[in-house]
Design an enzyme around this catalytic site. Sequence first.
Site, PDB file in Angstrom:
ATOM      1  CE  LYS A   9      -3.809  -2.483   2.511  1.00 34.67           C
ATOM      2  NZ  LYS A   9      -4.713  -2.514   3.583  1.00 34.67           N
ATOM      3  CE1 TYR A  49      -9.180  -3.806   0.644  1.00 31.27           C
ATOM      4  CE2 TYR A  49      -8.479  -1.538  -0.286  1.00 31.27           C
ATOM      5  CZ  TYR A  49      -8.109  -2.931   0.459  1.00 31.27           C
ATOM      6  OH  TYR A  49      -6.777  -2.984   1.092  1.00 31.27           O
ATOM      7  NE  ARG A  85      -5.762 -12.798   5.096  1.00 24.72           N
ATOM      8  CZ  ARG A  85      -6.547 -11.808   5.103  1.00 24.72           C
ATOM      9  NH1 ARG A  85      -6.729 -10.861   4.079  1.00 24.72           N
ATOM     10  NH2 ARG A  85      -7.538 -11.851   6.067  1.00 24.72           N
ATOM     11  CB  THR A  91      -6.789  -6.431   9.871  1.00 22.27           C
ATOM     12  OG1 THR A  91      -7.376  -7.496   9.006  1.00 22.27           O
ATOM     13  CG2 THR A  91      -7.223  -5.272   8.995  1.00 22.27           C
ATOM     14  NE  ARG A 102      -2.075  -5.768   7.185  1.00 20.83           N
ATOM     15  CZ  ARG A 102      -3.233  -6.750   6.855  1.00 20.83           C
ATOM     16  NH1 ARG A 102      -3.457  -7.591   7.336  1.00 20.83           N
ATOM     17  NH2 ARG A 102      -3.670  -6.164   5.720  1.00 20.83           N
ATOM     18  CG  ASN A 112      -3.285  -2.818   6.961  1.00 21.11           C
ATOM     19  OD1 ASN A 112      -3.475  -2.328   6.034  1.00 21.11           O
ATOM     20  ND2 ASN A 112      -4.532  -3.484   7.302  1.00 21.11           N
ATOM     21  CG  HIS A 115      -5.111  -6.601  -0.365  1.00 21.95           C
ATOM     22  ND1 HIS A 115      -6.051  -6.786   0.390  1.00 21.95           N
ATOM     23  CD2 HIS A 115      -5.011  -7.642  -1.419  1.00 21.95           C
ATOM     24  CE1 HIS A 115      -6.754  -7.933  -0.402  1.00 21.95           C
ATOM     25  NE2 HIS A 115      -6.398  -8.212  -1.495  1.00 21.95           N
ATOM     26  CD  GLU A 126      -8.256  -9.689  -3.608  1.00 16.32           C
ATOM     27  OE1 GLU A 126      -6.868 -10.031  -3.331  1.00 16.32           O
ATOM     28  OE2 GLU A 126      -9.298  -9.611  -2.879  1.00 16.32           O
TER      29      GLU A 126
HETATM   30  O1  CDP Z   1      -6.705  -6.305   4.903  1.00 13.90           O
HETATM   31  P1  CDP Z   1      -7.288  -7.373   5.568  1.00 13.90           P
HETATM   32  O2  CDP Z   1      -7.966  -8.405   4.576  1.00 13.90           O
HETATM   33  O3  CDP Z   1      -6.512  -8.043   6.639  1.00 13.90           O
HETATM   34  O4  CDP Z   1      -8.697  -6.516   6.231  1.00 13.90           O
HETATM   35  P2  CDP Z   1      -9.968  -6.362   5.731  1.00 13.90           P
HETATM   36  O5  CDP Z   1     -10.987  -6.261   7.044  1.00 13.90           O
HETATM   37  O6  CDP Z   1     -10.358  -7.030   4.667  1.00 13.90           O
HETATM   38  O7  CDP Z   1     -10.163  -4.744   5.464  1.00 13.90           O
HETATM   39  C1  CDP Z   1      -9.368  -4.370   4.361  1.00 13.90           C
HETATM   40  C2  CDP Z   1      -8.682  -2.898   4.592  1.00 13.90           C
HETATM   41  O8  CDP Z   1      -9.640  -1.916   5.164  1.00 13.90           O
HETATM   42  C3  CDP Z   1      -7.634  -3.186   5.906  1.00 13.90           C
HETATM   43  O9  CDP Z   1      -6.460  -3.746   5.401  1.00 13.90           O
HETATM   44  C4  CDP Z   1      -7.434  -1.821   6.372  1.00 13.90           C
HETATM   45  O10 CDP Z   1      -6.586  -1.164   5.431  1.00 13.90           O
HETATM   46  C5  CDP Z   1      -8.793  -1.192   6.075  1.00 13.90           C
HETATM   47  N1  CDP Z   1      -9.712  -0.892   7.148  1.00 13.90           N
HETATM   48  C6  CDP Z   1      -9.769   0.441   7.694  1.00 13.90           C
HETATM   49  O11 CDP Z   1      -9.233   1.344   7.150  1.00 13.90           O
HETATM   50  N2  CDP Z   1     -10.558   0.574   8.658  1.00 13.90           N
HETATM   51  C7  CDP Z   1     -11.457  -0.025   9.403  1.00 13.90           C
HETATM   52  N3  CDP Z   1     -11.858  -0.042  10.268  1.00 13.90           N
HETATM   53  C8  CDP Z   1     -11.002  -1.432   8.870  1.00 13.90           C
HETATM   54  C9  CDP Z   1     -10.204  -1.935   7.799  1.00 13.90           C
HETATM   55 MG    MG Z   2      -9.705  -8.454   3.372  1.00 13.60          MG
END
Ligand code: CDP
Ligand code: MG
Length: 131
Positions: A9, A49, A85, A91, A102, A112, A115, A126
Amino acid sequence: MEDTLVLIKPDGLKNHLVGEIIKRYEQDALDIKNMKLVAPDEKLLSLHYEEHIGRDYFKDLMDFMLSGSLIALVLSGDNAIERVRAINGKTNPKEADKGTIRGDLAEDLRHNLVHGSDSKDSALRELALWF
Ligand code: CDP
Ligand code: MG
């Protein structure tokens, strides 16, 4: 063998962590099958997303992802989706283990660094979007 999508990112590029991040995947012997620097538009990012559309953080997430270039990678290996992962960590960096990208390097829940696709179906979807 399995392929997965990784995005480094904009915070990864701003903080000069690209080499450090890629090193961690290579140390686990994941193969780089493709890699490029991308400046994605809003359309691509909302498709990427799409499951988050409507969440209260969606606008801030989009602004962050549009704040600079990112690196897209296709990583390949046995069980690559799960391995990436695990290397990325949880996350929220505050909950991520030490030794994960992370946990060691990321700033907060939004910023973070990386992705990684979360299932075979998301990886296929994707990879088709980004490559
Ligand atoms: O990236 P990951 O699959 O681990 O997490 P996700 O729950 O699918 O969320 C996607 C991305 O959204 C996260 O990696 C964060 O960068 C962002 N996010 C955010 O900005 N605020 C939140 N409350 C939750 C997620
Ligand atoms: Mg995700």
